[in-house]
Design a protein around this motif. Structure first.
Motif, PDB file in Angstrom:
ATOM      1  N   GLY A 109      38.086  32.626  33.387  1.00 49.01           N
ATOM      2  CA  GLY A 109      38.474  33.073  32.057  1.00 49.01           C
ATOM      3  C   GLY A 109      38.889  34.536  32.058  1.00 49.01           C
ATOM      4  O   GLY A 109      39.913  34.908  31.468  1.00 49.01           O
ATOM      5  N   ALA A 110      38.106  35.380  32.726  1.00 50.80           N
ATOM      6  CA  ALA A 110      38.444  36.805  32.783  1.00 50.80           C
ATOM      7  C   ALA A 110      39.725  37.031  33.583  1.00 50.80           C
ATOM      8  O   ALA A 110      40.575  37.842  33.196  1.00 50.80           O
ATOM      9  CB  ALA A 110      37.291  37.589  33.392  1.00 50.80           C
ATOM     10  N   VAL A 111      39.862  36.316  34.714  1.00 55.71           N
ATOM     11  CA  VAL A 111      41.039  36.499  35.564  1.00 55.71           C
ATOM     12  C   VAL A 111      42.311  36.118  34.840  1.00 55.71           C
ATOM     13  O   VAL A 111      43.283  36.883  34.773  1.00 55.71           O
ATOM     14  CB  VAL A 111      40.897  35.694  36.874  1.00 55.71           C
ATOM     15  CG1 VAL A 111      42.240  35.620  37.598  1.00 55.71           C
ATOM     16  CG2 VAL A 111      39.864  36.325  37.788  1.00 55.71           C
ATOM     17  N   THR A 112      42.338  34.905  34.266  1.00 57.82           N
ATOM     18  CA  THR A 112      43.589  34.419  33.669  1.00 57.82           C
ATOM     19  C   THR A 112      43.950  35.195  32.402  1.00 57.82           C
ATOM     20  O   THR A 112      45.124  35.516  32.182  1.00 57.82           O
ATOM     21  CB  THR A 112      43.494  32.919  33.353  1.00 57.82           C
ATOM     22  OG1 THR A 112      42.348  32.680  32.503  1.00 57.82           O
ATOM     23  CG2 THR A 112      43.334  32.107  34.617  1.00 57.82           C
ATOM     24  N   ALA A 147      39.989  42.607  40.295  1.00 53.77           N
ATOM     25  CA  ALA A 147      40.916  43.733  40.413  1.00 53.77           C
ATOM     26  C   ALA A 147      42.180  43.323  41.154  1.00 53.77           C
ATOM     27  O   ALA A 147      43.294  43.712  40.775  1.00 53.77           O
ATOM     28  CB  ALA A 147      40.234  44.894  41.136  1.00 53.77           C
ATOM     29  N   VAL A 148      42.025  42.523  42.199  1.00 52.41           N
ATOM     30  CA  VAL A 148      43.194  42.061  42.958  1.00 52.41           C
ATOM     31  C   VAL A 148      44.080  41.185  42.071  1.00 52.41           C
ATOM     32  O   VAL A 148      45.313  41.345  42.044  1.00 52.41           O
ATOM     33  CB  VAL A 148      42.752  41.284  44.212  1.00 52.41           C
ATOM     34  CG1 VAL A 148      43.948  40.612  44.880  1.00 52.41           C
ATOM     35  CG2 VAL A 148      42.049  42.218  45.198  1.00 52.41           C
ATOM     36  N   THR A 183      36.993  44.346  31.080  1.00 55.47           N
ATOM     37  CA  THR A 183      37.150  43.239  32.026  1.00 55.47           C
ATOM     38  C   THR A 183      36.403  43.531  33.319  1.00 55.47           C
ATOM     39  O   THR A 183      35.767  42.639  33.896  1.00 55.47           O
ATOM     40  CB  THR A 183      38.637  42.992  32.327  1.00 55.47           C
ATOM     41  OG1 THR A 183      39.342  42.796  31.090  1.00 55.47           O
ATOM     42  CG2 THR A 183      38.814  41.768  33.201  1.00 55.47           C
ATOM     43  N   GLY A 184      36.479  44.780  33.783  1.00 59.21           N
ATOM     44  CA  GLY A 184      35.734  45.155  34.986  1.00 59.21           C
ATOM     45  C   GLY A 184      34.241  44.969  34.798  1.00 59.21           C
ATOM     46  O   GLY A 184      33.537  44.464  35.682  1.00 59.21           O
ATOM     47  N   HIS A 192      23.924  44.055  42.831  1.00 64.84           N
ATOM     48  CA  HIS A 192      25.022  45.030  42.809  1.00 64.84           C
ATOM     49  C   HIS A 192      26.130  44.627  43.777  1.00 64.84           C
ATOM     50  O   HIS A 192      27.317  44.788  43.481  1.00 64.84           O
ATOM     51  CB  HIS A 192      24.503  46.423  43.151  1.00 64.84           C
ATOM     52  CG  HIS A 192      23.746  46.488  44.438  1.00 64.84           C
ATOM     53  ND1 HIS A 192      22.436  46.067  44.565  1.00 64.84           N
ATOM     54  CD2 HIS A 192      24.125  46.914  45.682  1.00 64.84           C
ATOM     55  CE1 HIS A 192      22.035  46.245  45.809  1.00 64.84           C
ATOM     56  NE2 HIS A 192      23.036  46.744  46.502  1.00 64.84           N
ATOM     57  N   ARG A 193      25.756  44.061  44.930  1.00 59.59           N
ATOM     58  CA  ARG A 193      26.768  43.626  45.886  1.00 59.59           C
ATOM     59  C   ARG A 193      27.549  42.432  45.354  1.00 59.59           C
ATOM     60  O   ARG A 193      28.777  42.371  45.463  1.00 59.59           O
ATOM     61  CB  ARG A 193      26.086  43.263  47.209  1.00 59.59           C
ATOM     62  CG  ARG A 193      27.083  42.913  48.321  1.00 59.59           C
ATOM     63  CD  ARG A 193      26.364  42.506  49.596  1.00 59.59           C
ATOM     64  NE  ARG A 193      25.457  43.562  50.052  1.00 59.59           N
ATOM     65  CZ  ARG A 193      24.603  43.409  51.045  1.00 59.59           C
ATOM     66  NH1 ARG A 193      24.512  42.231  51.677  1.00 59.59           N
ATOM     67  NH2 ARG A 193      23.826  44.418  51.420  1.00 59.59           N
ATOM     68  N   SER A 194      26.834  41.481  44.748  1.00 63.85           N
ATOM     69  CA  SER A 194      27.500  40.320  44.175  1.00 63.85           C
ATOM     70  C   SER A 194      28.429  40.727  43.035  1.00 63.85           C
ATOM     71  O   SER A 194      29.539  40.206  42.899  1.00 63.85           O
ATOM     72  CB  SER A 194      26.446  39.324  43.672  1.00 63.85           C
ATOM     73  OG  SER A 194      27.044  38.166  43.176  1.00 63.85           O
ATOM     74  N   GLY A 195      27.978  41.694  42.212  1.00 62.35           N
ATOM     75  CA  GLY A 195      28.819  42.172  41.122  1.00 62.35           C
ATOM     76  C   GLY A 195      30.072  42.857  41.613  1.00 62.35           C
ATOM     77  O   GLY A 195      31.173  42.652  41.073  1.00 62.35           O
ATOM     78  N   LEU A 196      29.942  43.679  42.663  1.00 59.42           N
ATOM     79  CA  LEU A 196      31.106  44.371  43.216  1.00 59.42           C
ATOM     80  C   LEU A 196      32.087  43.391  43.849  1.00 59.42           C
ATOM     81  O   LEU A 196      33.310  43.567  43.750  1.00 59.42           O
ATOM     82  CB  LEU A 196      30.651  45.408  44.243  1.00 59.42           C
ATOM     83  CG  LEU A 196      29.924  46.637  43.676  1.00 59.42           C
ATOM     84  CD1 LEU A 196      29.392  47.513  44.805  1.00 59.42           C
ATOM     85  CD2 LEU A 196      30.864  47.442  42.774  1.00 59.42           C
ATOM     86  N   GLU A 197      31.564  42.342  44.509  1.00 57.49           N
ATOM     87  CA  GLU A 197      32.438  41.337  45.113  1.00 57.49           C
ATOM     88  C   GLU A 197      33.289  40.665  44.035  1.00 57.49           C
ATOM     89  O   GLU A 197      34.510  40.503  44.198  1.00 57.49           O
ATOM     90  CB  GLU A 197      31.600  40.290  45.852  1.00 57.49           C
ATOM     91  CG  GLU A 197      30.973  40.783  47.143  1.00 57.49           C
ATOM     92  CD  GLU A 197      30.029  39.748  47.744  1.00 57.49           C
ATOM     93  OE1 GLU A 197      29.783  38.709  47.073  1.00 57.49           O
ATOM     94  OE2 GLU A 197      29.530  39.976  48.862  1.00 57.49           O
ATOM     95  N   THR A 198      32.646  40.264  42.947  1.00 59.34           N
ATOM     96  CA  THR A 198      33.375  39.598  41.871  1.00 59.34           C
ATOM     97  C   THR A 198      34.368  40.543  41.204  1.00 59.34           C
ATOM     98  O   THR A 198      35.495  40.153  40.877  1.00 59.34           O
ATOM     99  CB  THR A 198      32.379  39.056  40.828  1.00 59.34           C
ATOM    100  OG1 THR A 198      31.388  38.277  41.482  1.00 59.34           O
ATOM    101  CG2 THR A 198      33.085  38.199  39.799  1.00 59.34           C
ATOM    102  N   ALA A 199      33.965  41.794  40.998  1.00 56.88           N
ATOM    103  CA  ALA A 199      34.867  42.772  40.395  1.00 56.88           C
ATOM    104  C   ALA A 199      36.086  43.019  41.287  1.00 56.88           C
ATOM    105  O   ALA A 199      37.204  43.201  40.790  1.00 56.88           O
ATOM    106  CB  ALA A 199      34.124  44.080  40.143  1.00 56.88           C
ATOM    107  N   ALA A 200      35.881  43.007  42.604  1.00 55.49           N
ATOM    108  CA  ALA A 200      37.000  43.210  43.530  1.00 55.49           C
ATOM    109  C   ALA A 200      38.011  42.072  43.426  1.00 55.49           C
ATOM    110  O   ALA A 200      39.227  42.298  43.434  1.00 55.49           O
ATOM    111  CB  ALA A 200      36.479  43.328  44.959  1.00 55.49           C
TER     112      ALA A 200
END
Length: 249
Positions: A38-41, A231-232, A200-201, A220-228
């Motif tokens: 949902g956030a991506v699209t 972002a792409v 969104t971030g 925090h690692r899981s959150g950064l992975e999803t945020a990355a």
């Protein structure tokens, strides 16, 4: 410091009640899948329109259309996929019943070899085979799990679909908030796309962090992975809009 592990009650009564209730299906996958998509699209729509330099009204129209249409499509797809899993499980169960009827010795040999691979030997192995094959439903359940890798307590198709749609709509609405607020109260956000990006971030990070907490992965690692990942996707959509700006104009 890592959180202290939380242990369940392991008294005989608690164990008996827990096993009698059976495993509870998890809808975490459906929530994460719907929330991230949902956030991506939706943000892809926002980024593409911003890159093309189109009116904020276009963002609202296309964003809301995406929330409803794509969210519904994902929910229906998840419903059909989950129901297909249920149908496959029932088909496999029926097939195992037929094989037990027509090839009982062969099916016993399958159980024997399955438990031999687990380390059972001699009389211990033969006793395990005898106990399992003495009850037909237990026999079939064993084959479903050990031979076919199927679970015995699948999740509900309707609940999976509703979880996907709710996550898609709620998380996917965040990139549109600043544009909707500006439409309702013009000038509230001087740079709506910037604040949409921030929201969104945060949404991506929150969904990933929540997933991490559930699966005992560093949040925090899981959150950064999803945020990355988000972002792409946003960068790709913005780049396409930027490249096609002249065409749109």
């Amino acid at each position: 410091m890592p959180a202290e592990p939380v242990f369940r009650d392991h008294s005989p009564k608690a164990i008996s009640e827990r096993l009698a209730a059976g495993p509870r299906p998890s809808y975490l996958k459906d929530f994460v899948y719907g929330g991230i998509d949902g956030a991506v699209t939706t943000f892809a729509v926002v980024s593409g329109v911003a890159g093309a330099g189109l009116s904020p009204a276009v963002v609202i129209v296309l964003g809301l259309a995406n929330l409803l249409a794509d969210g519904f499509s994902m929910a229906v797809s998840n419903f059909l996929a989950t129901r297909a899993d249920l149908q496959e499980r029932e088909k496999t169960r029926a097939q195992e019943h037929l094989e037990i009827d027509h090839h009982p010795e062969g099916e016993r040999e399958e159980v024997r070899q399955i438990y031999a691979r687990k380390g059972f030997r001699g009389e211990q192995l033969e006793h395990a085979v005898a106990v399992i094959t003495a009850d037909r439903e237990r026999w079939v359940d064993t084959m479903l799990q050990e031979e076919h890798g199927l679970g015995l307590q699948p999740g509900g198709a309707v609940r999976a679909a509703l979880t996907t749609f709710a996550a898609f709509f709620c998380v996917g609405a965040l990139p549109l908030i600043t544009f909707l607020v500006n439409w309702w109260a013009p000038g509230t956000f001087a740079r709506p796309f910037l604040w949409s990006s921030v929201l969104t971030g945060v949404a991506f990070f929150a969904v990933g962090a929540l997933k991490g907490r559930f699966v005992n992965h560093p949040w925090h690692r899981s959150g950064l992975e999803t945020a990355a990942v988000g972002a792409v996707a946003a960068a790709l959509a913005y780049g396409v809009g930027l490249l096609l700006r002249d065409l749109v104009n």
